[in-house]
Enzyme design. Structure first.
Site, PDB file in Angstrom:
ATOM      1  N   SER A  56     -11.189  -1.476   5.899  1.00  0.00           N
ATOM      2  CA  SER A  56      -9.775  -1.181   5.671  1.00  0.00           C
ATOM      3  C   SER A  56      -9.072  -0.873   6.983  1.00  0.00           C
ATOM      4  O   SER A  56      -9.709  -0.539   7.975  1.00  0.00           O
ATOM      5  CB  SER A  56      -9.667   0.035   4.746  1.00  0.00           C
ATOM      6  OG  SER A  56      -8.317   0.442   4.623  1.00  0.00           O
ATOM      7  N   THR A 100       0.912  -1.139   0.000  1.00  0.00           N
ATOM      8  CA  THR A 100       0.000   0.000   0.000  1.00  0.00           C
ATOM      9  C   THR A 100       0.943   1.178   0.000  1.00  0.00           C
ATOM     10  O   THR A 100       2.151   0.990   0.120  1.00  0.00           O
ATOM     11  CB  THR A 100      -0.852  -0.040   1.297  1.00  0.00           C
ATOM     12  OG1 THR A 100      -1.682  -1.183   1.235  1.00  0.00           O
ATOM     13  CG2 THR A 100      -1.724   1.188   1.492  1.00  0.00           C
ATOM     14  N   GLY A 157      -1.067  -3.128   5.899  1.00  0.00           N
ATOM     15  CA  GLY A 157      -2.221  -3.957   6.285  1.00  0.00           C
ATOM     16  C   GLY A 157      -2.647  -3.644   7.703  1.00  0.00           C
ATOM     17  O   GLY A 157      -2.755  -2.486   8.103  1.00  0.00           O
ATOM     18  N   ASP A 175     -10.144  -8.092   1.573  1.00  0.00           N
ATOM     19  CA  ASP A 175     -10.307  -7.342   2.829  1.00  0.00           C
ATOM     20  C   ASP A 175     -11.692  -7.542   3.442  1.00  0.00           C
ATOM     21  O   ASP A 175     -11.928  -7.167   4.588  1.00  0.00           O
ATOM     22  CB  ASP A 175     -10.059  -5.844   2.606  1.00  0.00           C
ATOM     23  CG  ASP A 175      -8.586  -5.481   2.801  1.00  0.00           C
ATOM     24  OD1 ASP A 175      -7.822  -6.339   3.288  1.00  0.00           O
ATOM     25  OD2 ASP A 175      -8.205  -4.340   2.478  1.00  0.00           O
TER      26      ASP A 175
HETATM   27  O1  DON Z   1      -7.126  -1.489   3.251  1.00  0.00           O
HETATM   28  C1  DON Z   1      -6.386  -2.241   3.878  1.00  0.00           C
HETATM   29  O2  DON Z   1      -6.378  -2.312   5.083  1.00  0.00           O
HETATM   30  C2  DON Z   1      -5.394  -3.091   3.113  1.00  0.00           C
HETATM   31  N1  DON Z   1      -5.895  -3.353   1.779  1.00  0.00           N
HETATM   32  C3  DON Z   1      -4.079  -2.384   3.100  1.00  0.00           C
HETATM   33  C4  DON Z   1      -3.014  -3.163   2.372  1.00  0.00           C
HETATM   34  C5  DON Z   1      -1.644  -2.759   2.735  1.00  0.00           C
HETATM   35  O3  DON Z   1      -1.431  -1.913   3.565  1.00  0.00           O
HETATM   36  C6  DON Z   1      -0.543  -3.488   2.079  1.00  0.00           C
HETATM   37  N2  DON Z   1       0.722  -2.864   2.400  1.00  0.00           N
HETATM   38  N3  DON Z   1       1.706  -3.216   2.871  1.00  0.00           N
END
Ligand code: DON
Length: 572
Positions: free
Chosen positions: A455, A384, A477, A426
């Site tokens: 999220s 992300t 995440g 998610d």
């Molecule tokens: O919205 C969320 O919580 C996840 N899709 C975020 C994914 C994420 O942070 C991946 N990164 N390292």
């Protein structure tokens, strides 16, 4: 903050910050030769993002007279080109902004479940949940929100959109030189790219990618030009929509023309709360981030964590137990509030939160098996990316955007040149079945057509004396809310510099699995002491990539880019 407010904090700021960065006064961007700057102190504006070419793009926009929103949009569009694992057109995200006139905004451009999605779509006849389908390939994608989000944000900008998108078009059309991280990531992706694409995207290469190779993305440049010329319809309708639907057909995906045409970004009321003299502005549902940070900060409350010391056994234990309890609530109560009544007021209520901490015992770990979601008082290499921007007028922007996993569903829309997300993962695809970040959930976050998946993304702005003080966010995440929580505690409670708050090892607990995850470099003595109390540990190479802008006493901007990647801080 417990810090007895204003003056004292200002004094701390003066003494705790050691400005050592240099201003970047160079004009123009050379995509074939560029360097990384980790920190800068600036007067007129600053941009921090995951890629130097994106940060430099944002800086150019500021210098051109754009405001922080313009710069954030241009940075995000540039990331869609130079940082394809997470920067995106085929994903979604959240923007939290504080406009110089005092308006606070939250733009939700989270992906949406397609109209043909259904609660049990990843569960087979035998009751088995198939995370392979929610994580890779065409069925993993929610309806993308990024382009709608960008246009929703553009209303707060000053410059015409053509100016904001042109740098991204140039980077895609003329190419840019890739760095070692990107080369390695693309080499590791080759088999999946072949598996999930019938039309080979530009990322497929017969000989290995290497640092210094030039990546030219003609299809992506053309998509960006359609967006430039037609606005959102350049993505959600016409040629780009046609290419997305054709791609869906090739891979049995379910996104339709109607899904695309009906997608709307939503302007929401930010989730805000006060903490010891600061106002914290975060994202509301469908992000759990704002509420989780609220819960965690409030649970720390009056426990005088500042006296315990940064990463002391006591502080780590307290924060771990708080994180555990907040995440238990996430699993039970949080989801898209347009579809599920999320009891936000109740789970952020002081009395409720104190009750949650009643069984906290500093002499031992509280096993997750005895922690349940709170009783309501009535009678997550994955990728992300986050960017932070501020301008001289005090407009502040925090954006976290994602494809979910690194390179999303690994599917590139044939002829359009961008990756589609795998955000459907998610959702809670089956109660109790962990998603790729180990997060579980139930009906609050079950799949329904049009619903947005819960999220963890936590773009956050902190105001002090009613002026921007911190702009924070990170990927990672489920580790996102806990990393933002730690960053706020480190700066507000432990009075640490922004650099230390960003660079020092992080830790994370999310209730289930019942493991305290720590970054390499986490103090061994603390780990051993906590193991004796019953904590199970897991070491991770890195947690998040936190980007911070801190407004120093005197008003200068200290922008710090995480050193866990090629992240870059620019300013002038
Ligand atoms: O919205 C969320 O919580 C996840 N899709 C975020 C994914 C994420 O942070 C991946 N990164 N390292």
């Amino acid at each position: 903050m417990k810090r007895r407010t204003g003056l004292i904090l200002v004094a701390f700021l003066i003494f705790s910050c050691h400005p050592s960065g240099k201003s970047n006064s160079s004009a123009g961007i050379n995509p074939y030769q560029y360097s990384i700057q980790k920190k800068t102190i600036a007067e007129n504006g600053a941009v921090v993002s995951a890629h130097p070419l994106a940060s430099k793009t944002g800086l150019e926009i500021l210098k051109m007279g754009g405001n922080a929103i313009d710069a954030a949009i241009a940075t995000q569009l540039a990331l869609a080109v130079v940082y394809p694992q997470a920067g995106n057109l085929g994903g979604g995200g959240f923007m939290v902004a504080r406009i110089s006139d005092g308006e606070e905004i939250a733009i939700d451009y989270r992906e949406m479940a397609p109209g043909r999605a259904s609660r049990d779509m990843y569960i087979d006849w035998a009751g088995m949940a198939h995370t392979d389908k929610s994580q890779d390939g065409h069925l993993a994608s929610g309806v993308p929100g990024t382009v709608a989000g960008i246009f929703a944000a553009a209303k707060y900008g000053k410059l015409p959109f053509e100016k904001l998108v042109q740098p991204a078009i140039d980077l895609a059309e003329k190419g840019f030189v890739i760095r070692q991280h990107e080369a390695r990531a693309l080499n590791g992706l080759q088999d999946e790219l072949k598996k999930f694409n019938t039309i080979a995207p530009v990322f497929v290469k017969n000989s290995p990618w290497k640092e210094g190779d030039t990546l030219v993305q003609t299809d992506l440049a053309n998509t960006l030009k359609r967006i430039r010329d037609q606005g959102p319809a350049g993505f959600y309708e016409g040629e780009t929509a046609r290419l997305i639907i054709e791609e869906m057909k090739r891979g049995n995906g379910i996104i339709t023309y109607d899904d695309l045409k009906n997608y709307k970004a939503k302007l929401r009321t930010p989730h805000t709360f006060n903490y010891k003299g600061c106002k914290i502005i975060g994202m509301p549902m469908p992000s759990s981030g704002g509420v989780l940070v609220h819960q965690m900060m409030k649970m720390i409350g009056d426990r005088n964590i500042a006296s315990m010391g940064f990463e002391s056994e006591q502080a780590v234990q307290l924060m771990t137990e708080i994180e555990r309890r907040a995440f238990a609530d996430r699993a039970e109560y949080m989801g898209d509030a347009d579809y599920y009544k999320v009891p936000v007021d109740m789970i952020t209520n002081e009395v409720y939160l104190q009750e949650r901490m009643k069984n906290y015992d500093p002499s031992k770990a509280t096993p997750s098996s005895v922690i349940k979601p709170g009783v309501l008082l009535r009678a997550e290499s994955k990728e992300t990316t986050h960017l932070s921007v501020i301008d001289k007028d005090g407009n502040a922007v925090a954006i976290t955007t994602t494809l979910n996993n690194s390179y999303g569903s690994k599917t590139v829309v044939g002829g359009a040149g961008f990756f589609l997300n795998d955000e459907m993962d998610d959702f809670s695809i089956k109660p109790g079945v962990p998603n790729m970040y180990g997060a579980i959930g139930g009906s609050a976050n079950a799949i329904a057509p049009g619903k947005r998946m819960l999220s963890s993304m936590t773009p956050t702005i902190v105001l002090k004396d009613n002026k921007p003080f911190l702009i924070v966010g990170t990927p990672g995440g489920t580790t996102i809310p806990t990393s933002v929580f730690q960053t706020l505690v480190d700066i507000i409670e432990f009075n640490m510099t922004a650099e230390d708050a960003v660079y020092k090892p992080k830790f994370h607990h999310q209730w289930l699995p019942d493991t305290l995850e720590v970054e390499k470099g986490f103090p061994t003595a603390v780990r051993e002491a906590l193991q004796k109390k019953g904590y199970a540990f897991k070491e991770r190479n890195s947690i998040g990539r936190t980007e911070v802008i801190k407004v120093l006493a005197g008003g200068k901007f200290e922008a710090v880019a995480d050193n866990r990647g090629d992240d870059d801080a620019e300013g002038w």
